[in-house]
Design an enzyme around this catalytic site. Structure first.
Site, PDB file in Angstrom:
ATOM      1  N   LYS A  18      39.518  11.423  32.105  1.00 40.87           N
ATOM      2  CA  LYS A  18      39.546  12.784  32.018  1.00 40.87           C
ATOM      3  C   LYS A  18      38.702  13.393  30.827  1.00 40.87           C
ATOM      4  O   LYS A  18      38.299  14.320  30.916  1.00 40.87           O
ATOM      5  CB  LYS A  18      41.139  13.224  31.141  1.00 40.87           C
ATOM      6  CG  LYS A  18      42.132  12.900  32.446  1.00 40.87           C
ATOM      7  CD  LYS A  18      43.535  13.375  31.826  1.00 40.87           C
ATOM      8  CE  LYS A  18      44.846  13.200  32.799  1.00 40.87           C
ATOM      9  NZ  LYS A  18      45.990  13.447  32.400  1.00 40.87           N
ATOM     10  N   ASP A  51      35.482  10.482  18.844  1.00 42.06           N
ATOM     11  CA  ASP A  51      36.617   9.946  18.316  1.00 42.06           C
ATOM     12  C   ASP A  51      37.308  11.350  17.847  1.00 42.06           C
ATOM     13  O   ASP A  51      37.066  12.206  17.388  1.00 42.06           O
ATOM     14  CB  ASP A  51      36.644   9.245  17.173  1.00 42.06           C
ATOM     15  CG  ASP A  51      37.845   8.590  16.650  1.00 42.06           C
ATOM     16  OD1 ASP A  51      38.509   8.032  17.492  1.00 42.06           O
ATOM     17  OD2 ASP A  51      38.072   8.376  15.425  1.00 42.06           O
ATOM     18  N   LYS A  82      41.309  25.073  28.716  1.00 41.18           N
ATOM     19  CA  LYS A  82      41.546  24.161  27.622  1.00 41.18           C
ATOM     20  C   LYS A  82      39.873  23.895  27.335  1.00 41.18           C
ATOM     21  O   LYS A  82      39.427  23.838  26.080  1.00 41.18           O
ATOM     22  CB  LYS A  82      42.207  22.910  27.978  1.00 41.18           C
ATOM     23  CG  LYS A  82      42.185  21.859  26.971  1.00 41.18           C
ATOM     24  CD  LYS A  82      42.813  20.459  27.233  1.00 41.18           C
ATOM     25  CE  LYS A  82      42.853  19.673  26.331  1.00 41.18           C
ATOM     26  NZ  LYS A  82      43.314  18.357  26.850  1.00 41.18           N
TER      27      LYS A  82
END
Length: 204
Positions: free
Chosen positions: A12, A73, A179
């Protein structure tokens, strides 16, 4: 086409970067993941901040493969928990990558926290390491934590995160395009686009 290693096995994340590059019109780069290269020892995530972990992952990938490497991260910072889970987001429940357990623990910890004190932000730090040098960027996505999960899109804490700019929907109820336009990782990746354009031109 030049390979760009995305230092992750999360498909993803790979797809998200591909959509951002397509939207920005960046060509000349072929995205590959850790599953596409020879295995190498990956350093544990021991950084105190997202930027340290992203840069360490990208450096390791570049050193091991010689390929220009992107790593991120990311995590959730909740005001009522003094910014936690933070860099521990993926293993908040003690089991790395167990989204359901992590989310359940978070909701339990916030059970008695009133709506007006449930502010949170998703944070993403992205690092690019190549022969040309290093670039680190950061994106943030403010919102709040819902009282129960809603939606089946996305991953991680998406079903309980209600962005400020989503008209009451959780991140898991947004389409991928919606998104990408507003998320923490989408914002960080767009900040990385100029460096990726330079990389593509240099190898074109």
């Amino acid at each position: 086409m030049s390979p760009l290693l995305v230092a992750s096995r999360n498909r993803k994340k790979l797809a998200e970067l591909r959509r951002v590059l397509d939207a920005a019109g960046v060509t000349g780069l072929t995205l590959v993941s850790l599953d596409d290269v020879a295995p190498f020892e990956e350093a544990p995530e021991t950084g105190a901040v997202f930027e340290e972990n992203a840069l360490a992952k990208a450096r390791d990938a570049f050193a091991a493969t010689g390929l220009a490497s992107v790593a991120d991260d990311s995590g959730l910072e909740v005001a009522a928990l003094n910014g936690m889970p933070g860099v521990l987001s993926a293993r908040w429940s003690g089991r790395h990558g167990d989204d359901a357990a992590n989310t359940a623990l978070l909701l339990a910890q916030l059970r008695d926290v009133p709506d007006e004190r449930r502010a949170a932000s998703f944070v993403s730090a992205c690092a690019l390491v190549s022969a040309s040098g290093e670039v680190v960027v950061r994106g943030e996505w403010p919102g709040r934590i819902a009282r129960e999960p809603r939606g089946d899109g996305g991953f991680g804490y998406d079903p309980v995160f209600v962005p400020d700019d989503a008209a009451g929907r959780t991140a898991a109820q947004l389409s991928p395009a919606e998104k990408d336009a507003v998320s923490h990782r989408g914002r960080a990746l767009r900040l990385l686009v100029p460096a990726l354009e330079t990389l593509a031109r240099a190898r074109g």
